[in-house]
Design an enzyme around this catalytic site. Structure first.
Site, PDB file in Angstrom:
ATOM      1  N   GLU A 117     -52.973  48.748 -70.621  1.00 41.35           N
ATOM      2  CA  GLU A 117     -54.331  49.219 -70.901  1.00 41.35           C
ATOM      3  C   GLU A 117     -55.052  48.116 -71.653  1.00 41.35           C
ATOM      4  O   GLU A 117     -54.408  47.298 -72.311  1.00 41.35           O
ATOM      5  CB  GLU A 117     -54.289  50.472 -71.788  1.00 41.35           C
ATOM      6  CG  GLU A 117     -53.593  51.647 -71.137  1.00 41.35           C
ATOM      7  CD  GLU A 117     -53.277  52.758 -72.147  1.00 41.35           C
ATOM      8  OE1 GLU A 117     -53.890  52.811 -73.227  1.00 41.35           O
ATOM      9  OE2 GLU A 117     -52.387  53.565 -71.832  1.00 41.35           O
ATOM     10  N   LYS A 119     -56.995  46.669 -74.743  1.00 41.67           N
ATOM     11  CA  LYS A 119     -57.046  47.030 -76.159  1.00 41.67           C
ATOM     12  C   LYS A 119     -58.507  46.959 -76.582  1.00 41.67           C
ATOM     13  O   LYS A 119     -59.091  45.883 -76.668  1.00 41.67           O
ATOM     14  CB  LYS A 119     -56.200  46.050 -76.976  1.00 41.67           C
ATOM     15  CG  LYS A 119     -56.044  46.461 -78.419  1.00 41.67           C
ATOM     16  CD  LYS A 119     -55.010  45.574 -79.102  1.00 41.67           C
ATOM     17  CE  LYS A 119     -54.704  46.049 -80.510  1.00 41.67           C
ATOM     18  NZ  LYS A 119     -55.853  46.126 -81.378  1.00 41.67           N
ATOM     19  N   ASP A 121     -61.662  47.052 -78.878  1.00 40.30           N
ATOM     20  CA  ASP A 121     -61.894  46.667 -80.267  1.00 40.30           C
ATOM     21  C   ASP A 121     -62.858  47.644 -80.935  1.00 40.30           C
ATOM     22  O   ASP A 121     -64.058  47.418 -80.991  1.00 40.30           O
ATOM     23  CB  ASP A 121     -62.464  45.246 -80.309  1.00 40.30           C
ATOM     24  CG  ASP A 121     -62.355  44.647 -81.698  1.00 40.30           C
ATOM     25  OD1 ASP A 121     -61.524  45.135 -82.487  1.00 40.30           O
ATOM     26  OD2 ASP A 121     -63.107  43.714 -81.993  1.00 40.30           O
ATOM     27  N   TYR A 236     -56.791  57.587 -74.876  1.00 41.96           N
ATOM     28  CA  TYR A 236     -55.538  57.005 -74.369  1.00 41.96           C
ATOM     29  C   TYR A 236     -54.260  57.765 -74.738  1.00 41.96           C
ATOM     30  O   TYR A 236     -53.196  57.423 -74.243  1.00 41.96           O
ATOM     31  CB  TYR A 236     -55.417  55.522 -74.735  1.00 41.96           C
ATOM     32  CG  TYR A 236     -55.680  55.154 -76.183  1.00 41.96           C
ATOM     33  CD1 TYR A 236     -54.818  55.537 -77.193  1.00 41.96           C
ATOM     34  CD2 TYR A 236     -56.786  54.377 -76.518  1.00 41.96           C
ATOM     35  CE1 TYR A 236     -55.059  55.187 -78.512  1.00 41.96           C
ATOM     36  CE2 TYR A 236     -57.039  54.017 -77.842  1.00 41.96           C
ATOM     37  CZ  TYR A 236     -56.174  54.425 -78.836  1.00 41.96           C
ATOM     38  OH  TYR A 236     -56.413  54.076 -80.122  1.00 41.96           O
ATOM     39  N   LYS A 326     -52.106  40.203 -77.759  1.00 35.35           N
ATOM     40  CA  LYS A 326     -53.441  39.759 -78.154  1.00 35.35           C
ATOM     41  C   LYS A 326     -53.839  38.447 -77.476  1.00 35.35           C
ATOM     42  O   LYS A 326     -52.989  37.668 -77.068  1.00 35.35           O
ATOM     43  CB  LYS A 326     -53.478  39.552 -79.683  1.00 35.35           C
ATOM     44  CG  LYS A 326     -53.215  40.812 -80.468  1.00 35.35           C
ATOM     45  CD  LYS A 326     -54.478  41.572 -80.651  1.00 35.35           C
ATOM     46  CE  LYS A 326     -54.856  42.036 -81.975  1.00 35.35           C
ATOM     47  NZ  LYS A 326     -54.568  41.764 -83.218  1.00 35.35           N
ATOM     48  N   CYS A 420     -86.452  26.151-104.271  1.00 35.28           N
ATOM     49  CA  CYS A 420     -86.401  26.235-102.812  1.00 35.28           C
ATOM     50  C   CYS A 420     -86.169  24.855-102.218  1.00 35.28           C
ATOM     51  O   CYS A 420     -86.911  23.917-102.533  1.00 35.28           O
ATOM     52  CB  CYS A 420     -87.695  26.839-102.279  1.00 35.28           C
ATOM     53  SG  CYS A 420     -87.805  26.764-100.484  1.00 35.28           S
ATOM     54  N   CYS A 423     -89.695  23.933-100.189  1.00 37.46           N
ATOM     55  CA  CYS A 423     -90.991  23.691-100.845  1.00 37.46           C
ATOM     56  C   CYS A 423     -90.858  23.278-102.303  1.00 37.46           C
ATOM     57  O   CYS A 423     -91.834  22.881-102.928  1.00 37.46           O
ATOM     58  CB  CYS A 423     -91.885  24.922-100.717  1.00 37.46           C
ATOM     59  SG  CYS A 423     -91.309  26.307-101.714  1.00 37.46           S
ATOM     60  N   CYS A 438     -87.087  32.513-101.916  1.00 40.79           N
ATOM     61  CA  CYS A 438     -88.249  31.702-102.230  1.00 40.79           C
ATOM     62  C   CYS A 438     -89.429  32.659-102.084  1.00 40.79           C
ATOM     63  O   CYS A 438     -89.522  33.383-101.100  1.00 40.79           O
ATOM     64  CB  CYS A 438     -88.383  30.558-101.225  1.00 40.79           C
ATOM     65  SG  CYS A 438     -89.973  29.716-101.366  1.00 40.79           S
ATOM     66  N   CYS A 443     -94.735  28.466 -98.404  1.00 36.35           N
ATOM     67  CA  CYS A 443     -93.543  27.661 -98.112  1.00 36.35           C
ATOM     68  C   CYS A 443     -93.447  27.434 -96.597  1.00 36.35           C
ATOM     69  O   CYS A 443     -93.544  28.377 -95.805  1.00 36.35           O
ATOM     70  CB  CYS A 443     -92.294  28.366 -98.627  1.00 36.35           C
ATOM     71  SG  CYS A 443     -90.765  27.566 -98.107  1.00 36.35           S
TER      72      CYS A 443
HETATM   73  S1  IVH Z   1     -52.057  53.019 -78.484  1.00 37.45           S
HETATM   74  C1  IVH Z   1     -48.679  54.619 -81.025  1.00 37.45           C
HETATM   75  N1  IVH Z   1     -53.858  52.116 -76.776  1.00 37.45           N
HETATM   76  O1  IVH Z   1     -55.236  49.277 -81.448  1.00 37.45           O
HETATM   77  C2  IVH Z   1     -49.813  54.193 -80.152  1.00 37.45           C
HETATM   78  N2  IVH Z   1     -54.187  51.662 -79.097  1.00 37.45           N
HETATM   79  O2  IVH Z   1     -53.510  47.618 -83.135  1.00 37.45           O
HETATM   80  C3  IVH Z   1     -50.841  53.377 -80.866  1.00 37.45           C
HETATM   81  N3  IVH Z   1     -56.232  50.417 -79.610  1.00 37.45           N
HETATM   82  O3  IVH Z   1     -54.691  51.668 -83.960  1.00 37.45           O
HETATM   83  C4  IVH Z   1     -52.127  53.221 -80.228  1.00 37.45           C
HETATM   84  N4  IVH Z   1     -56.959  50.254 -77.535  1.00 37.45           N
HETATM   85  O4  IVH Z   1     -56.959  51.694 -82.740  1.00 37.45           O
HETATM   86  C5  IVH Z   1     -53.480  52.200 -78.079  1.00 37.45           C
HETATM   87  N5  IVH Z   1     -55.376  51.408 -75.171  1.00 37.45           N
HETATM   88  C6  IVH Z   1     -55.008  51.486 -76.450  1.00 37.45           C
HETATM   89  C7  IVH Z   1     -55.776  50.923 -77.499  1.00 37.45           C
HETATM   90  C8  IVH Z   1     -55.315  51.025 -78.812  1.00 37.45           C
HETATM   91  C9  IVH Z   1     -57.212  49.970 -78.810  1.00 37.45           C
HETATM   92  C10 IVH Z   1     -56.202  50.228 -81.079  1.00 37.45           C
HETATM   93  C11 IVH Z   1     -55.871  51.471 -81.877  1.00 37.45           C
HETATM   94  C12 IVH Z   1     -54.648  51.109 -82.682  1.00 37.45           C
HETATM   95  C13 IVH Z   1     -54.743  49.617 -82.722  1.00 37.45           C
HETATM   96  C14 IVH Z   1     -53.379  48.992 -82.976  1.00 37.45           C
END
Ligand code: IVH
Length: 680
Positions: A117, A119, A121, A236, A326, A420, A423, A438, A443
């Site tokens: 999946e 991740k 942010d 998720y 990551k 400043c 000026c 300022c 200015c």
């Molecule tokens: S699974 C035990 N799935 O990443 C399962 N987390 O670094 C834990 N996050 O706290 C979470 N996308 O906030 C999962 N597809 C995804 C995610 C995800 C983002 C975040 C989540 C978690 C953090 C961990």
């Protein structure tokens, strides 16, 4: 109180169903099924019915997404099951290590499937549904307990207030009494950028990345403000206490079930049958993620099988069956070569670290904001220091920390200037403020900044008037105020560096055209503190001319929905400065729009002139507001209460006391049909 009729109840249910379906199509499927105007009509009909029959309001009604009153605080709630974090890996080798490790801890496995999946942010949320109704939304917090932010969670349109349990093939629906759904709430990048733009133009500090902006939004006490931010959500994890494995055998099926229940599940998931496929997925999204409308900082790899997940369990922090893979480090060390101070259009002094260029997340970074004097003292950053810079959310580079152990000898602490840098006038730092400013209105830096703001996209949008042109005009003292722009000639412009006769003429045209920009853009262009473009829009809807706004009292401005006292005071203060009054006068003389020219609902003809109407009950096709608008369009007067001077009562179904009073006074009654005929 009138008794509730079954048809009303039925209509309310029907409206809710229609609205829920339409909103699902729009926010979850991203495939709208009905026009906005129709949605609004249905929504208003439901709202009207619920106002009339408040006893029929239910918490899962689409009208209940935004709270009326701000919360006074959030309570801490313990999670039933902790929200674990994920172990990180940064390349495919580390992924392989993880794979070998879990295999050593599990019974022998063949043909393992992995769910990949993205991740997202954002911030993790835990949602509790009881009997299919959303009852609680809690932040991750420290994983053990978080904050109850249900009121704010309800504003997120992609989170259903009521689960769709109809399509769930499960023998015993009662077992679904309590369901917990976890996922990530996030701000789409365009919203994030808009928020930062607004913050920049209102002189506030910007959010470093969408995650911080999301966290900041979730902590707002006023859910009406959260609603405006348009948070989104991807689900998720699905947890059904006591029967987790009865509803799905694996994560892939669970995601499908979440989708059926009405959640938005990220479509870019993939079921991989080998570690090689996982690696390919990871590489594919490394570049592809830059085309997504939201931020991802990696991929999450989960073992698909629930029995295998159960066998492996958790360490005290992480699940053993999942890992976050990551993308390239977005932090890097470099050396500070200079600290300069920039003066913006509000006069704010912003210190900047100028650094030895370093590669971060695919771009070269050589400057980072140090925000203000407080931040500098906090970091104790000095010229010559080695620092860690982070390109946060691939957007604004910032200095995370100073590696003091690498500091050369004989460095001195950096002090914010007392004058400043542009000026030379003394700067001020007001009590309780982090910003040094300022305050010299002449200015050159402030002037340049104000003009750049005036010509920018969301303000007067004068194309071709870039930074270089503005700087030359100010430095040559040709332009001393935005009003001077309107006195420029093509000859003057053609004398500037790198400007030919043709482009000079084009620029004059663009300046001329800017006179047609609406009043709201002019107000934004003035650069009044705290007045970003959305605020300017709201303010000008209420005060449709500069005269009205200049004459308004703080309390009048503050009375606008969504405008706080800080903004109101800032506008008031601006208009009371004499130099600003002169500026407005000059701008008025150039022919700019300082009046809203959008026609108000204007009178079409005078058919109903001289007559006073009252509208009551539910009309067959029009809402009450629409009926009132119609009457006004034909020059009739609308009143809210019956009196001897009422000429007609327009009556719909379930009319109450107004009808009784009209009958008593012998006032003529009209149906919707009859009203429509009168204006035909
Ligand atoms: S699974 C035990 N799935 O990443 C399962 N987390 O670094 C834990 N996050 O706290 C979470 N996308 O906030 C999962 N597809 C995804 C995610 C995800 C983002 C975040 C989540 C978690 C953090 C961990």
């Amino acid at each position: 109180m009138q008794s509730t009729q079954p048809e009303i109840k039925q209509r309310i249910e029907e409206l809710r169903k229609l609205l829920i379906q339409a909103s699902y199509a729009y926010y979850v499927l991203d495939a709208p099924t009905i026009e906005d105007a129709i949605y609004d009509k249905l929504y208003r009909e439901l709202q009207d019915l619920e106002t009339q029959y408040p006893e029929l309001i239910t918490p899962d009604s689409p009208t209940q997404r935004v709270g009326e009153k701000p919360a006074t605080g959030f309570t801490s709630v313990r999670h039933n099951i902790p929200l674990y974090s994920l172990e990180n890996a940064f390349d495919v080798d580390e992924l392989k290590n993880w794979d070998e490790r879990w295999r050593r801890n599990a019974s022998p496995q063949e043909n393992v499937d992995y769910v990949c999946e993205l991740k997202i942010d954002g911030n993790a949320l835990a949602l509790t549904y009881e009997n299919g109704i959303l009852v609680r939304g809690v932040t991750r917090g420290d994983g053990v307990s978080g904050e109850d932010i249900t009121q704010n969670v309800r504003t997120i349109r992609s989170i259903p207030l009521r689960l769709n349990l109809d399509d769930i093939e499960i023998e015993n629906h009662d077992s679904l009494q309590q369901i917990e759904v976890r996922g990530e709430t996030f701000l789409p990048l365009d919203v994030f950028e808009k928020i930062n733009q607004e913050r920049l133009s209102s002189g506030e500090s910007q959010f470093a990345n969408p995650r911080n902006a999301t966290a900041g939004t979730l902590r707002q006490l006023d859910s009406r403000k959260v609603d405006k931010r348009r948070l989104d959500f991807f689900a998720y994890t699905l947890q059904i206490p006591g029967m987790d494995d009865a509803f799905a055998n694996n994560q892939w099926e669970a995601l499908e079930l979440l989708r059926k229940l009405g959640f938005k599940v990220n479509p870019n998931k993939q079921l991989c049958h080998s570690l090689d496929e996982v690696a390919q997925y990871y590489q594919h999204w490394d570049t592809e993620r830059l085309n997504l409308p939201y931020m991802t900082d990696g991929v999450v790899v989960k073992l698909n099988s629930f029995p295998l997940q159960q066998e492996l369990g958790f360490t005290n922090k992480f699940p053993r069956w999942a890992i976050a893979l990551k993308y390239a480090a977005e932090e890097a060390p470099t050396r500070v070569e200079n600290i300069s101070v920039n003066v913006g259009r509000t006069g704010a002094l912003t210190p900047l670290a100028e650094m030895y260029p370093v590669q971060l997340a695919g771009t070269t970074v050589s400057r980072a904001t140090l925000h203000n004097g407080d931040r500098i003292s906090q970091l104790d950053i000095r010229v010559g220091d080695t620092v860690i810079v982070r390109k946060a959310g691939e957007i604004i580079p910032e200095v995370v920390r100073v590696l003091k152990e690498l500091r050369p000898e004989n460095t001195t602490p950096f002090e914010m200037p007392t004058n400043c840098p542009v000026c030379g006038q003394p700067v001020v730092r007001e009590k309780g403020e982090a910003v040094t400013r300022c305050v010299n209105t002449n200015c050159a830096a402030i002037l340049k900044g104000s003009i750049e703001h005036w010509v920018s996209r969301n303000a007067l949008d004068i194309r071709g008037m870039g930074e270089k042109v503005v700087h030359q005009l100010v430095d040559k003292k040709v332009v001393n105020s935005v009003a001077d722009l309107y006195e420029l000639t093509a000859e003057t412009l053609a004398n500037l560096e790198r400007m030919g006769q043709k482009s000079a003429e084009k620029l004059i045209d663009a300046i001329e055209k800017s006179k047609d920009q609406p009043w709201s853009r002019v107000l934004y262009g003035l650069g009044i503190r705290h007045v970003g473009s959305a605020i300017a829009q709201t303010v000008t809807e209420k005060f449709d001319s500069v005269e009205k706004l200049a004459a308004a009292k703080v309390t009048d401005i503050e009375a606008i929905y969504g405008i706080g006292v800080e903004i109101a005071e800032s506008i008031d203060k601006w208009f009371r400065i004499e130099a600003n009054q002169t500026l407005i006068e000059r701008l008025q003389n150039t022919g700019l729009q300082l009046v809203e020219t959008q026609p108000a609902p204007s009178v079409i003809n005078q058919k109903l002139a001289g007559k006073t109407f009252v509208v009551t009950g539910t009309l067959p096709t029009l809402t009450r507001d629409e009926a009132k608008e119609l009457i006004q369009k034909f020059a009739g007067k609308v009143s809210n209460s019956i009196s001897k001077s009422t000429d007609y009562l327009v009556v719909g179904e379930n009319a109450g006391s107004k009808l009784a009073k009209a009958e008593k006074l012998g006032i003529a009654q009209l149906s919707e049909q009859q009203l429509l005929e009168m204006v035909k």
